[in-house]
Design an enzyme around this catalytic site. Sequence first.
Site, short mmCIF file in Angstrom:
data_model
loop_
_atom_site.label_atom_id
_atom_site.label_comp_id
_atom_site.label_asym_id
_atom_site.label_seq_id
_atom_site.Cartn_x
_atom_site.Cartn_y
_atom_site.Cartn_z
N ASP A 168 0.89 -1.03 0.01
CA ASP A 168 -0.14 -0.05 -0.10
C ASP A 168 0.90 1.17 0.18
O ASP A 168 2.16 0.96 0.41
CB ASP A 168 -0.91 0.06 1.26
CG ASP A 168 -1.88 1.07 1.11
OD1 ASP A 168 -2.83 1.07 0.03
OD2 ASP A 168 -2.08 2.06 1.88
N SER A 169 0.44 2.56 -0.35
CA SER A 169 1.15 3.56 -0.47
C SER A 169 1.46 3.99 1.02
O SER A 169 2.43 4.84 1.16
CB SER A 169 0.35 4.87 -1.08
OG SER A 169 -1.12 4.82 -0.18
N CYS A 223 -3.73 -1.30 -2.39
CA CYS A 223 -3.96 -0.01 -2.63
C CYS A 223 -4.80 0.49 -4.05
O CYS A 223 -4.38 -0.26 -5.02
CB CYS A 223 -2.54 0.76 -2.83
SG CYS A 223 -2.62 2.61 -3.33
N GLU A 263 -4.23 9.76 7.78
CA GLU A 263 -2.82 9.43 8.13
C GLU A 263 -2.43 10.39 9.27
O GLU A 263 -1.74 10.05 9.99
CB GLU A 263 -1.81 10.01 6.60
CG GLU A 263 -2.11 8.69 5.61
CD GLU A 263 -1.00 7.88 5.47
OE1 GLU A 263 -0.08 8.02 5.74
OE2 GLU A 263 -1.32 6.75 5.03
N CYS A 323 -11.17 3.11 -1.18
CA CYS A 323 -9.88 3.19 -0.93
C CYS A 323 -9.37 2.67 0.59
O CYS A 323 -10.35 2.54 1.53
CB CYS A 323 -9.50 4.79 -0.59
SG CYS A 323 -7.95 5.29 0.27
N HIS A 370 -7.75 3.09 2.92
CA HIS A 370 -7.63 4.04 4.12
C HIS A 370 -9.11 4.26 4.83
O HIS A 370 -9.30 4.37 6.04
CB HIS A 370 -6.94 5.46 3.99
CG HIS A 370 -5.70 5.33 3.82
ND1 HIS A 370 -4.79 4.76 2.73
CD2 HIS A 370 -4.79 5.99 4.69
CE1 HIS A 370 -3.63 5.02 2.94
NE2 HIS A 370 -3.51 5.79 4.13
N1 DGL Z 1 -4.75 3.75 0.22
C1 DGL Z 1 -4.72 3.91 -1.11
C2 DGL Z 1 -6.03 3.60 -1.91
O1 DGL Z 1 -6.70 2.47 -1.58
C3 DGL Z 1 -4.52 5.35 -1.37
C4 DGL Z 1 -3.84 6.28 -0.40
C5 DGL Z 1 -3.08 7.27 -1.11
O2 DGL Z 1 -3.71 8.28 -1.70
O3 DGL Z 1 -1.99 7.18 -1.01
O4 DGL Z 1 -6.33 4.02 -2.95
#
Ligand code: DGL
Length: 273
Positions: A9-10, A72, A157, A191, A193
């Site tokens: 993941d990012s 991600c 975050e 997403c 997150h």
């Molecule tokens: N967690 C990432 C996703 O599922 C994106 C988070 C980011 O913008 O880095 O898209």
Amino acid sequence: MKKPIGVFDSGYGGLTVLADLQKKLPKNDFLYLGDNARAPYGSRSFDVVYEFTLQAVQFLFSQGCELIILACNTASAKALRNIQQKYLPTIEEHKRVLGVIRPTSEIIGSITESRHIGILATEGTIKSDSYRLEIAKFFPDIEISQKSCPMWVPLIENQAYNQIGGKWFIEQDVMKLMAKDPAIDTILLGCTHYPIVAEIVKEIVGEDIQVITQGEIIANSLVDYLHRHEKLAKKCTKNGETTYYTTETAFDFDKKASSFLNKSIQSTHVIIS
Ligand code: DGL
């Protein structure tokens, strides 16, 4: 050599998927990589997301992973196809990289009754239109409305999503999505997150609207994939261990990761560029 399943993941978001993978596959080894130093990916260009994701994939392969989940959505939307179609066939023919958009799209039609769904995701995922294209392959009758939420990943975050200002941004985006189509009965949090704010979204939309997160969907899909790919499944080692890597400092990662996983972990810093 250990052959863990790689989870990329990012940043921290993929930990929400990892938790479900660990639950469904408790014997497997996992290797988590968060590119925290370069997150968020959400507003980055296709080329940059591809370059960063490829570096992550190469690192995970170098650590023994034969199978990688791009947890991600942004990386799945912007880098997966090129990795699967251009990189793997020439360089790592027997290894596999899977994303999260297809398994989610395959299942969404069995959840909505009104056939009107809403998708909340990063700018990159929404602009790629990947969900609309993928869902249309399985459920052409579904009406899709989308809204990007550029503030959500930074709010999550930085653990500011629960503050008045944070909640205001979340409410604005949810209301804008609902205004696009009042017949929406299912909202996909596209997403990794966003499960962290799922309860806030549920409070805003009320109980008549289902709010879907991806962790369990991805875990079920991986279990099914491993059943169908026995040879690859056998290669993956099974000591029930997870190793964590981050491109940020390990101290920061460990502190924040515990709030995503509800347990403390110890990571290792790595440079992948
Ligand atoms: N967690 C990432 C996703 O599922 C994106 C988070 C980011 O913008 O880095 O898209």
